[in-house]
Structure formats: C-alpha cells, structure tokens
Design a protein around this motif. Structure first.
Motif, PDB file in Angstrom:
ATOM      1  N   GLY A 231       0.800  -1.220   0.000  1.00 30.39           N
ATOM      2  CA  GLY A 231       0.000   0.000   0.000  1.00 30.39           C
ATOM      3  C   GLY A 231       0.831   1.266   0.000  1.00 30.39           C
ATOM      4  N   SER A 232       2.093   1.162   0.403  1.00 33.87           N
ATOM      5  CA  SER A 232       2.989   2.322   0.464  1.00 33.87           C
ATOM      6  C   SER A 232       4.392   1.929   0.016  1.00 33.87           C
ATOM      7  CB  SER A 232       3.054   2.868   1.899  1.00 33.87           C
ATOM      8  OG  SER A 232       1.798   3.280   2.359  1.00 33.87           O
ATOM      9  N   PRO A 233       4.565   1.681  -1.283  1.00 32.88           N
ATOM     10  CA  PRO A 233       5.875   1.234  -1.781  1.00 32.88           C
ATOM     11  C   PRO A 233       6.962   2.251  -1.416  1.00 32.88           C
ATOM     12  CG  PRO A 233       4.200   1.040  -3.485  1.00 32.88           C
ATOM     13  CD  PRO A 233       3.579   1.819  -2.364  1.00 32.88           C
ATOM     14  N   GLY A 234       8.124   1.750  -0.947  1.00 35.83           N
ATOM     15  CA  GLY A 234       9.214   2.625  -0.566  1.00 35.83           C
ATOM     16  C   GLY A 234       9.205   2.986   0.912  1.00 35.83           C
ATOM     17  N   ILE A 235       8.157   2.573   1.625  1.00 38.95           N
ATOM     18  CA  ILE A 235       8.045   2.832   3.066  1.00 38.95           C
ATOM     19  C   ILE A 235       9.217   2.173   3.792  1.00 38.95           C
ATOM     20  CG2 ILE A 235       6.646   0.774   3.513  1.00 38.95           C
ATOM     21  CD1 ILE A 235       4.957   2.458   5.461  1.00 38.95           C
TER      22      ILE A 235
ATOM     23  N   ARG B  47      14.700  -4.763  -0.218  1.00 37.50           N
ATOM     24  CA  ARG B  47      15.142  -3.781   0.770  1.00 37.50           C
ATOM     25  C   ARG B  47      16.349  -3.036   0.213  1.00 37.50           C
ATOM     26  NH1 ARG B  47      16.695  -6.641   6.235  1.00 37.50           N
ATOM     27  NH2 ARG B  47      17.671  -7.925   4.641  1.00 37.50           N
ATOM     28  N   THR B  48      16.146  -1.737  -0.084  1.00 40.99           N
ATOM     29  CA  THR B  48      17.259  -0.946  -0.620  1.00 40.99           C
ATOM     30  C   THR B  48      17.464   0.297   0.239  1.00 40.99           C
ATOM     31  OG1 THR B  48      15.809   0.338  -2.068  1.00 40.99           O
ATOM     32  CG2 THR B  48      16.710  -1.690  -2.978  1.00 40.99           C
ATOM     33  N   VAL B  49      18.698   0.800   0.249  1.00 39.81           N
ATOM     34  CA  VAL B  49      18.975   2.000   1.035  1.00 39.81           C
ATOM     35  C   VAL B  49      18.167   3.166   0.475  1.00 39.81           C
ATOM     36  CG1 VAL B  49      20.741   3.687   1.662  1.00 39.81           C
ATOM     37  CG2 VAL B  49      21.287   1.233   1.692  1.00 39.81           C
ATOM     38  N   ASP B  50      17.469   3.878   1.375  1.00 37.30           N
ATOM     39  CA  ASP B  50      16.689   5.046   0.998  1.00 37.30           C
ATOM     40  C   ASP B  50      17.663   6.194   0.756  1.00 37.30           C
ATOM     41  OD1 ASP B  50      15.148   7.352   0.883  1.00 37.30           O
ATOM     42  OD2 ASP B  50      13.763   6.714   2.445  1.00 37.30           O
ATOM     43  N   GLU B  51      17.754   6.670  -0.505  1.00 41.20           N
ATOM     44  CA  GLU B  51      18.749   7.683  -0.844  1.00 41.20           C
ATOM     45  C   GLU B  51      18.420   9.050  -0.263  1.00 41.20           C
ATOM     46  OE1 GLU B  51      21.674   7.306  -1.864  1.00 41.20           O
ATOM     47  OE2 GLU B  51      21.454   5.147  -2.222  1.00 41.20           O
ATOM     48  N   THR B  52      17.185   9.255   0.194  1.00 43.12           N
ATOM     49  CA  THR B  52      16.829  10.528   0.831  1.00 43.12           C
ATOM     50  C   THR B  52      17.131  10.500   2.323  1.00 43.12           C
ATOM     51  OG1 THR B  52      14.558   9.973   1.449  1.00 43.12           O
ATOM     52  CG2 THR B  52      14.923  10.703  -0.824  1.00 43.12           C
TER      53      THR B  52
ATOM     54  N   ARG C 159      19.851   7.985   4.391  1.00 39.87           N
ATOM     55  CA  ARG C 159      20.676   6.784   4.262  1.00 39.87           C
ATOM     56  C   ARG C 159      20.696   5.910   5.504  1.00 39.87           C
ATOM     57  NH1 ARG C 159      25.679   8.623   1.972  1.00 39.87           N
ATOM     58  NH2 ARG C 159      26.370   6.540   2.628  1.00 39.87           N
ATOM     59  N   ARG C 160      19.980   6.338   6.571  1.00 39.41           N
ATOM     60  CA  ARG C 160      19.839   5.442   7.721  1.00 39.41           C
ATOM     61  C   ARG C 160      18.791   4.379   7.439  1.00 39.41           C
ATOM     62  NH1 ARG C 160      18.100   9.896  11.989  1.00 39.41           N
ATOM     63  NH2 ARG C 160      16.756  10.252  10.203  1.00 39.41           N
ATOM     64  N   ALA C 161      17.844   4.728   6.567  1.00 40.33           N
ATOM     65  CA  ALA C 161      16.644   3.903   6.399  1.00 40.33           C
ATOM     66  C   ALA C 161      16.712   2.993   5.180  1.00 40.33           C
ATOM     67  CB  ALA C 161      15.418   4.801   6.293  1.00 40.33           C
ATOM     68  N   PHE C 162      15.871   1.972   5.202  1.00 41.28           N
ATOM     69  CA  PHE C 162      15.698   1.086   4.051  1.00 41.28           C
ATOM     70  C   PHE C 162      14.348   1.378   3.411  1.00 41.28           C
ATOM     71  CE2 PHE C 162      18.546  -2.047   6.358  1.00 41.28           C
ATOM     72  CZ  PHE C 162      19.624  -1.796   5.540  1.00 41.28           C
ATOM     73  N   ALA C 163      14.336   1.440   2.086  1.00 37.82           N
ATOM     74  CA  ALA C 163      13.071   1.556   1.366  1.00 37.82           C
ATOM     75  C   ALA C 163      12.596   0.148   1.042  1.00 37.82           C
ATOM     76  CB  ALA C 163      13.263   2.367   0.090  1.00 37.82           C
ATOM     77  N   LEU C 164      11.367  -0.173   1.450  1.00 34.48           N
ATOM     78  CA  LEU C 164      10.827  -1.516   1.225  1.00 34.48           C
ATOM     79  C   LEU C 164       9.831  -1.501   0.073  1.00 34.48           C
ATOM     80  CD1 LEU C 164      10.122  -2.485   4.958  1.00 34.48           C
ATOM     81  CD2 LEU C 164      12.184  -2.957   3.604  1.00 34.48           C
ATOM     82  N   THR C 165       9.960  -2.493  -0.803  1.00 30.34           N
ATOM     83  CA  THR C 165       8.971  -2.687  -1.873  1.00 30.34           C
ATOM     84  C   THR C 165       8.734  -4.186  -2.020  1.00 30.34           C
ATOM     85  OG1 THR C 165      10.780  -2.670  -3.478  1.00 30.34           O
ATOM     86  CG2 THR C 165       9.552  -0.623  -3.231  1.00 30.34           C
ATOM     87  N   LEU C 166       7.626  -4.543  -2.645  1.00 31.95           N
ATOM     88  CA  LEU C 166       7.376  -5.953  -2.929  1.00 31.95           C
ATOM     89  C   LEU C 166       8.085  -6.346  -4.220  1.00 31.95           C
ATOM     90  CD1 LEU C 166       3.622  -6.698  -2.112  1.00 31.95           C
ATOM     91  CD2 LEU C 166       5.625  -6.723  -0.622  1.00 31.95           C
ATOM     92  N   THR C 167       8.644  -7.526  -4.225  1.00 35.50           N
ATOM     93  CA  THR C 167       9.154  -8.099  -5.473  1.00 35.50           C
ATOM     94  C   THR C 167       7.956  -8.606  -6.275  1.00 35.50           C
ATOM     95  OG1 THR C 167       9.288 -10.315  -4.537  1.00 35.50           O
ATOM     96  CG2 THR C 167      11.221  -8.890  -4.253  1.00 35.50           C
ATOM     97  N   PRO C 168       8.140  -8.975  -7.548  1.00 31.29           N
ATOM     98  CA  PRO C 168       7.029  -9.607  -8.284  1.00 31.29           C
ATOM     99  C   PRO C 168       6.481 -10.821  -7.536  1.00 31.29           C
ATOM    100  CG  PRO C 168       8.755  -8.965  -9.800  1.00 31.29           C
ATOM    101  CD  PRO C 168       9.295  -8.701  -8.417  1.00 31.29           C
ATOM    102  N   ALA C 169       7.385 -11.623  -6.943  1.00 23.28           N
ATOM    103  CA  ALA C 169       6.919 -12.783  -6.165  1.00 23.28           C
ATOM    104  C   ALA C 169       6.107 -12.331  -4.959  1.00 23.28           C
ATOM    105  CB  ALA C 169       8.117 -13.618  -5.704  1.00 23.28           C
TER     106      ALA C 169
END
Lengths: 157, 157
Positions: free
Chosen positions: A58-62, A93-98, A100-110
DNA sequence: TATTGTTATACTCTATAACTATA
DNA sequence: TATAGTTATAGAGTATAACAATA
C-alpha cells in the motif's frame, strides 16, 4: 460414569468472564487466528508477516520503522520479520537515498503474487468465519472494532 | 524536512488490511490487552491467569483439564499456570477423591479477594475502553463476538 | 540530539511428543 | 485403552536496553 451431553460440551461455565468484552474479543481473535493459519497452509505466511506485506504494497518505498508504527510492531522486532520476507524473496530492501539510515521496502514480483494469493485465501477465510453475518452486521462490527482500536493510544516504538 | 501533521500521525495506510475483520479483531484485542495490563498493575495477574481464577470461582472443585477446555488452554500449558496461582496462594489444589488422577481446584480466601479486586479494576477498564458505546451497542458487540467464537470449533487439548 | 536499524535478551502464550499414575 | 497431570522443548509475538550510523 455416564457422559451427559451437557458434560461433553463442558457446559461453558466461564463465570465472571461471560459479560467481559475483553475476554470475548480475545477468544474471537484467537478463533480467527486458527482459521487464518489453516487458510494460509502451504504459503509460509503468518498473520503478522501478511500485515507487513499488505502495508508495503500500500505504500511502496516505506521504511521499516514506519511499517512498525502502522502495525504496532516495535523497531527491534521488525528486523527479523523483514529479514524473513527478504529471505523468502517477497520484499526488496534498498537503502533510501533521501535518508541513508533507512531502508526503502517494496514488494518483489513474487511478493505481489503472494499478496494476491493470500488475499484470495483470506477472502474465503473471512467469509467462512462470518458466514452468519449480514453485510450490515459486518459493517457494524468493523466500525465498532475500529472505535476500540482508537479508544487507547497504542504505544509504539 | 518539515513534519506535517498527516505524517506524524503516520497516515494509517494499512492498505488491503482495512476491510479485514480478522485484522481489526486482532488490533482491538491487543488494545484491550494493553489497557488490561495497565489496569492490573500491582496485582501480578495477567489475562490468562485471571480467566483461570474466574472459571475456578464459577465452578469450585473443577479440575485442570476442564478449566483448560473451557478456556482453550492445553493440558500441558495448564501445569505452570496452576503452579503459579498456587504459589501465589490464590488457588488451592487437592486430590479429587472421586478420581485420584485429578486435582480439585478451589479459590483460597486470598484468591476470592483477588478476584473481587480484579473485577473492580476490570469494570473500570471495560468502561474506559467502551466509553463511546451505548448499552445496546455493547450488547450487540458481545453477541457478534460470541457468534464468531462458535464459528469455528476451537481445537482443545 | 534525535532517529533508523541492529543485537541481545527475556517473558508470555501456544504447540507437540512422550511419560506416570490412575480409571 | 483412555484420561489427568507432567515434563521437555520449540515457535511466535512482544518487551526493554544499549549500540552504530546517519540526520
């Protein structure tokens, strides 16, 4: 000794618990949890991880902390939950470039496919548990539960 | 970065969870549990042990297995729970002379006093959580929760 | 200084399997 | 053989405290 029907039903003598909403909320929630687990059999997804998947969808990148605040999960407990979903290949899970302490979470296709599968299973599960409820009753119940959730500020993180 | 009010409230984006009764049951039950714990502060009594005390009070002489079946607690898990209540001096455990495998459970005077204290605290706790509910709404909610409890046969022991 | 994520740790609740003693 | 209670053990969920990296 003869076993009477009343005895075999254990007679449901819950004494002072009978009028307590808290007790019945707990038992109803537990009944839902048991049927939820049965509905999810084979997916490897439990109630809490499903909640995380739904919120990330519901909130990609959260980030983790935000997911935890939404769901009432402490930061410390989010770590292994997210690790599990990443290891299952459902969450990226990727480093949030805005920040850098945080991880941006998104769903994979799976992860997206898993969410769809789970939602279909949960739809059947909810219909099963609420088979005797009219649409109006279901809406009323949802409204009451939401009011209870807000009755106490849930302490987070 | 400026923090907007919407952001500070975390915006409650629960996505696909929003229409799920199971999710809201879980959160409402959790909110009750948190307030219950606060209400019991100083007594050393938690939700599950309170349930046991209430059932024993309602059926003096009942045995462990029967209490477990009423409350959905497995035999194996009853052992330490009863030990705890006996150690606290709240429950008396004597061999049932009609079935020497079983223990007859009763409340001690201290147990009865504890039950009364807890019930007073729980009364305030329930009023707090359901402050916005009319008597009719509360009755309707209780009825719905009882229907859900019975929607699935809860596997016991 | 405050926040994000992390590690370590502990407690409660729940679950299964195997054991004993009685019935 | 079935049942009441027990022991051992494990998995989930949740809680706190302290730390590193970044804001």
């Amino acid at each position: 000794m003869a076993i009477t029907q009343a005895m075999s039903r254990e007679n449901t003598k819950i004494g002072a618990l009978a009028p307590l909403v808290g007790y019945h909320l707990r038992r109803a929630s537990s009944a839902f949890a048991v049927d939820f687990a049965a509905a999810m059999e084979g997916t490897g997804i439990r109630q809490v991880p499903f909640g995380i998947i739904a919120v990330v969808a519901g909130s990609p990148g959260i980030n983790q902390g935000a997911v935890g605040r939404v769901l009432g999960i402490k930061r410390a407990n989010m770590v292994s939950l997210i690790n599990e979903l990443v290891d299952m290949g459902l969450v990226d899970r990727t480093v949030d470039e805005t920040d850098r302490r945080a991880f941006a979470l998104t769903l994979t296709p799976a992860g997206t496919a898993m969410l769809e599968d789970c939602l279909a299973r949960i739809d059947a599960h909810e219909r099963r548990m609420l088979a005797s409820f009219s649409d109006d009753e279901k809406a009323l119940l949802l409204d009451m539960l939401r009011r209870i959730e807000k009755a106490r500020v849930i302490p987070l993180s």
